[in-house]
Design a protein around this motif. Structure first.
Motif, short mmCIF file in Angstrom:
data_model
loop_
_atom_site.label_atom_id
_atom_site.label_comp_id
_atom_site.label_asym_id
_atom_site.label_seq_id
_atom_site.Cartn_x
_atom_site.Cartn_y
_atom_site.Cartn_z
N TYR A 197 46.31 41.88 38.03
CA TYR A 197 46.24 40.92 39.13
C TYR A 197 45.59 39.63 38.63
O TYR A 197 44.81 39.64 37.67
CB TYR A 197 45.41 41.48 40.29
N ASN A 213 35.88 44.06 36.57
CA ASN A 213 36.58 44.01 37.85
C ASN A 213 37.18 42.63 38.09
O ASN A 213 36.69 41.61 37.58
CB ASN A 213 35.68 44.42 39.01
N THR A 237 38.36 40.12 41.20
CA THR A 237 38.15 39.89 42.63
C THR A 237 38.87 38.61 43.06
O THR A 237 39.37 37.86 42.22
CB THR A 237 36.65 39.75 42.96
N PHE A 266 39.15 41.41 48.13
CA PHE A 266 39.88 42.14 47.09
C PHE A 266 38.94 42.44 45.92
O PHE A 266 38.16 41.58 45.50
CB PHE A 266 41.07 41.30 46.60
N ASN A 267 38.98 43.67 45.44
CA ASN A 267 38.15 44.04 44.28
C ASN A 267 38.87 45.15 43.52
O ASN A 267 38.99 46.28 44.02
CB ASN A 267 36.76 44.51 44.75
N TYR A 268 39.36 44.83 42.33
CA TYR A 268 40.10 45.80 41.52
C TYR A 268 39.28 46.13 40.27
O TYR A 268 38.84 45.22 39.55
CB TYR A 268 41.45 45.22 41.11
#
Length: 322
Positions: free
Chosen positions: A255, A277, A279, A285-287
């Motif tokens: 992303y 991470n 964001t 949103f936090n991946y």
């Protein structure tokens, strides 16, 4: 001319002499001359000729700093043989803090070059015709690009006993097996029969003390191994045994967003471990980026903003301990 006289750019350098020759790359649009200094130090005692280069990419400052220190400390004055130092090959890029030449060409994709080609090609031709034919061994110092921080590493081809031995002597934390790229300086030297260690460390537009110390100490160890380092210099043992990276993979961002790495450079991670991470600016949103396998992290993207597909971590997938 006696066989022991070294002739570079029409300058004759006898054993025991120190000379700085200059290669006129071109004239600027202002008609000012742009020159590349070639620092040559020769011992009265015969021995190998070693070439040390940096700044093939103008924004890779760590390599330039390594050779600067080698010259400033007198490490380049050999006990035997000859040491040739070129701290900045791509002087155009160095002046502009740009990786490339003014015409957008990458010098490290221009070898062996041509006397009548592009500006980058002409500089590559100079290196391969005026410098490389005189040398027995080369070290080229590089830095990670595009915001990516490289762990200190030596890059060599697989199954070359001489380079493997010298890579271990150098003592960087990692030895990374990588193929010679077409039209690269390393590939051109390989075809000319000149062994080369390629050092990578740090990131562009940055001087990192740990990286430069590793580069300077590694160069000293190699010179000591070749019988060229004067006794006034101490040679330290590497802090760790080198990890040999036989295979690796780049982890790419799934992303776009704001990126923060939590895994540190040089660290050993386990499969499933959180490495960082991605964001968004709005808190919705936090991946979490997770390790796909056990391995060592030897490159980290330090850019705070990334886009989908950007390389964010380089992780080993197959290693062997030295």
């Amino acid at each position: 001319m006696p066989k022991d006289i070294l002739n570079i750019l029409g300058v004759e350098v006898a054993p025991g002499k120190s000379v700085t020759a200059t290669f006129e790359v071109a004239k600027l649009h202002t008609r000012n001359t742009l020159e590349v200094p070639i620092i040559i130090e020769r011992s009265k005692k015969p021995g190998p000729t070693v070439l040390m280069t940096a700044g093939i990419h103008g924004d890779e400052i760590n390599g330039v700093e390594i050779i600067r220190q080698i010259i400033a400390k007198g490490i380049n004055v050999p006990k035997t043989g000859t040491i040739i130092c070129v701290p900045v090959i791509n002087v155009f890029g160095f002046l502009n803090m740009d990786r490339l030449f003014p015409d957008g060409r990458d010098l490290n994709r221009s070898f062996p070059g041509s006397a009548n080609g592009s500006l980058a090609s002409r500089v590559a031709h100079f290196v391969m015709t005026e410098l490389v034919p005189h040398v027995d061994f080369a070290m080229d110092f590089h830095t990670g690009g595009a915001g990516r921080f490289n762990a200190a590493q030596i890059r060599i081809v697989r199954d070359n006993e001489q380079l493997t031995e010298l890579a271990h002597v150098f003592g960087a934390p990692f030895i990374y097996y990588s193929q010679n790229l077409n039209k690269s300086y390393r590939n051109a030297c390989d075809k000319a029969g000149i062994p080369m260690l390629l050092f990578e460390g740090g990131k562009s537009f940055n001087i990192d003390t740990n990286i430069t110390n590793t580069g300077v100490n590694g160069a000293k160890r190699v010179l000591h191994h070749l019988g060229m380092l004067r006794t006034k210099f101490k040679v330290s043992r590497p802090k760790v045994s080198a990890v040999i990276i036989e295979e690796s993979k780049w982890l790419r961002a799934k992303y776009s967003g704001m990126f923060k790495a939590t895994a540190t450079i040089n660290s050993k991670v386990t499969k499933g471990q959180v490495l960082g991470n991605i964001t968004d600016p709005y808190g919705s949103f936090n991946y979490f980026v997770k390790a796909p396998n056990d391995g060592y992290i030897f490159n980290v993207n330090e850019s705070p903003i990334i886009y989908q597909g950007d390389a964010i971590f380089h992780i080993s997938t197959e290693i062997k301990n030295s």
